[in-house]
Scaffold this motif. Sequence first.
Motif, PDB file in Angstrom:
ATOM      1  N   THR A   1      -5.677  10.228  14.723  1.00  0.00           N
ATOM      2  CA  THR A   1      -5.773   9.699  13.363  1.00  0.00           C
ATOM      3  C   THR A   1      -7.231   9.509  12.970  1.00  0.00           C
ATOM      4  OG1 THR A   1      -3.627   8.592  13.568  1.00  0.00           O
ATOM      5  CG2 THR A   1      -5.122   7.772  11.864  1.00  0.00           C
TER       6      THR A   1
ATOM      7  N   SER B   1       2.126  -1.456  10.443  1.00  0.00           N
ATOM      8  CA  SER B   1       2.230  -0.014  10.670  1.00  0.00           C
ATOM      9  C   SER B   1       0.866   0.668  10.669  1.00  0.00           C
ATOM     10  CB  SER B   1       3.120   0.633   9.597  1.00  0.00           C
ATOM     11  OG  SER B   1       2.531   0.480   8.318  1.00  0.00           O
ATOM     12  N   ALA B   2      -0.217  -0.114  10.556  1.00  0.00           N
ATOM     13  CA  ALA B   2      -1.559   0.463  10.565  1.00  0.00           C
ATOM     14  C   ALA B   2      -1.831   1.135  11.905  1.00  0.00           C
ATOM     15  CB  ALA B   2      -2.600  -0.615  10.293  1.00  0.00           C
TER      16      ALA B   2
ATOM     17  N   GLN C   1      -7.269  -0.077  12.778  1.00  0.00           N
ATOM     18  CA  GLN C   1      -7.534  -1.355  12.127  1.00  0.00           C
ATOM     19  C   GLN C   1      -8.994  -1.755  12.313  1.00  0.00           C
ATOM     20  OE1 GLN C   1      -4.646  -3.954  13.987  1.00  0.00           O
ATOM     21  NE2 GLN C   1      -3.079  -3.463  12.467  1.00  0.00           N
TER      22      GLN C   1
ATOM     23  N   THR D   1      -9.559   1.394   8.311  1.00  0.00           N
ATOM     24  CA  THR D   1      -8.146   1.086   8.516  1.00  0.00           C
ATOM     25  C   THR D   1      -7.321   2.201   7.889  1.00  0.00           C
ATOM     26  OG1 THR D   1      -8.495  -1.312   8.540  1.00  0.00           O
ATOM     27  CG2 THR D   1      -6.269  -0.545   8.041  1.00  0.00           C
ATOM     28  N   VAL D   2      -6.364   2.704   8.650  1.00  0.00           N
ATOM     29  CA  VAL D   2      -5.453   3.740   8.167  1.00  0.00           C
ATOM     30  C   VAL D   2      -4.029   3.245   8.394  1.00  0.00           C
ATOM     31  CG1 VAL D   2      -4.657   6.124   8.408  1.00  0.00           C
ATOM     32  CG2 VAL D   2      -7.094   5.583   8.694  1.00  0.00           C
ATOM     33  N   GLY D   3      -3.242   3.166   7.333  1.00  0.00           N
ATOM     34  CA  GLY D   3      -1.901   2.601   7.418  1.00  0.00           C
ATOM     35  C   GLY D   3      -1.898   1.189   6.845  1.00  0.00           C
ATOM     36  N   TYR D   4      -0.730   0.569   6.807  1.00  0.00           N
ATOM     37  CA  TYR D   4      -0.593  -0.726   6.166  1.00  0.00           C
ATOM     38  C   TYR D   4       0.085  -1.736   7.092  1.00  0.00           C
ATOM     39  CZ  TYR D   4      -1.640   1.871   1.914  1.00  0.00           C
ATOM     40  OH  TYR D   4      -2.246   2.668   0.983  1.00  0.00           O
TER      41      TYR D   4
ATOM     42  N   PRO E   1      -5.591   9.803   3.972  1.00  0.00           N
ATOM     43  CA  PRO E   1      -6.077   8.743   3.083  1.00  0.00           C
ATOM     44  C   PRO E   1      -6.467   7.512   3.894  1.00  0.00           C
ATOM     45  CG  PRO E   1      -3.678   8.876   3.003  1.00  0.00           C
ATOM     46  CD  PRO E   1      -4.138  10.040   3.839  1.00  0.00           C
ATOM     47  N   ILE E   2      -7.504   6.838   3.454  1.00  0.00           N
ATOM     48  CA  ILE E   2      -8.000   5.640   4.124  1.00  0.00           C
ATOM     49  C   ILE E   2      -7.513   4.406   3.366  1.00  0.00           C
ATOM     50  CG2 ILE E   2     -10.087   4.330   4.684  1.00  0.00           C
ATOM     51  CD1 ILE E   2     -11.519   7.027   5.027  1.00  0.00           C
ATOM     52  N   THR E   3      -6.928   3.463   4.086  1.00  0.00           N
ATOM     53  CA  THR E   3      -6.435   2.237   3.455  1.00  0.00           C
ATOM     54  C   THR E   3      -7.591   1.330   3.064  1.00  0.00           C
ATOM     55  OG1 THR E   3      -4.441   2.386   4.824  1.00  0.00           O
ATOM     56  CG2 THR E   3      -4.870   0.280   3.737  1.00  0.00           C
ATOM     57  N   SER E   4      -8.518   1.135   3.991  1.00  0.00           N
ATOM     58  CA  SER E   4      -9.718   0.349   3.690  1.00  0.00           C
ATOM     59  C   SER E   4     -10.846   0.798   4.602  1.00  0.00           C
ATOM     60  CB  SER E   4      -9.449  -1.157   3.864  1.00  0.00           C
ATOM     61  OG  SER E   4      -9.112  -1.449   5.205  1.00  0.00           O
TER      62      SER E   4
END
Length: 221
Positions: free
Chosen positions: A43, A15-16, A19, A9-12, A53-56
């Motif tokens: 992306t 706004s990811a 996913q 997942t990239v972003g939050y 950066p990777i969110t998860s």
Amino acid sequence: MSVRIEGLTVGYGRSAVLQGVDLTIDDGEIVVVAGPSGCGKSTLLRAVAGLLPITSGRVLVDGEPVRGPSRERALVFQDDGLLPWRTALRNVELPLALRGVSKVERRALARSWLDRVGLAAFEKYLPRELSGGMRQRVQLARTLAQAPKLVLMDEPFGALDAQTRAAMQGLVVEVLRETGTTTIFVTHDVDEAVLLGDRAVVLGAGEVDVEREAILAAVMG
């Protein structure tokens, strides 16, 4: 070089961009990532390259987590990125020079790769003196001269005319299969996906689109 993407997942939140993407790529495999503009293809490439950066989740290359850029992973853009004041030969040499490769060795490698992409006679030409397809061939030579184990290609032929694009597609497939380089190739063109890939992955709205992927896999046969 193998690649394993787990729950990326990239972003939050809303706004990811990506996913929960899962994907495994075998050593030497050419995988095409297809999908409409804005679905997260570029992306995905940049995350694998270690530029985002990777969110998860995580990205593993040969079993090791990606924590930043590496010489073993080369990213190829639609824009050829050639330095306008350097000849074709010296553009191919540049990353080798930055790594401290001797002038004799890097010049021999650069000339060998320019010959491989059909540009031996153009080594002294500046980028402005070359066509779009020729500049992309210089970029390909520059990339492969570094002997990367993983090549990440972000719609590199999108700005080329149909005839030049077809020629470049054939050249890329030939060279990548010859070198056995693991490749992730991003495109929104279904015909290009069928031509280039051993396998295609379809992204839609930041997630793997299983239904469309199954259809494309059937077409690829």
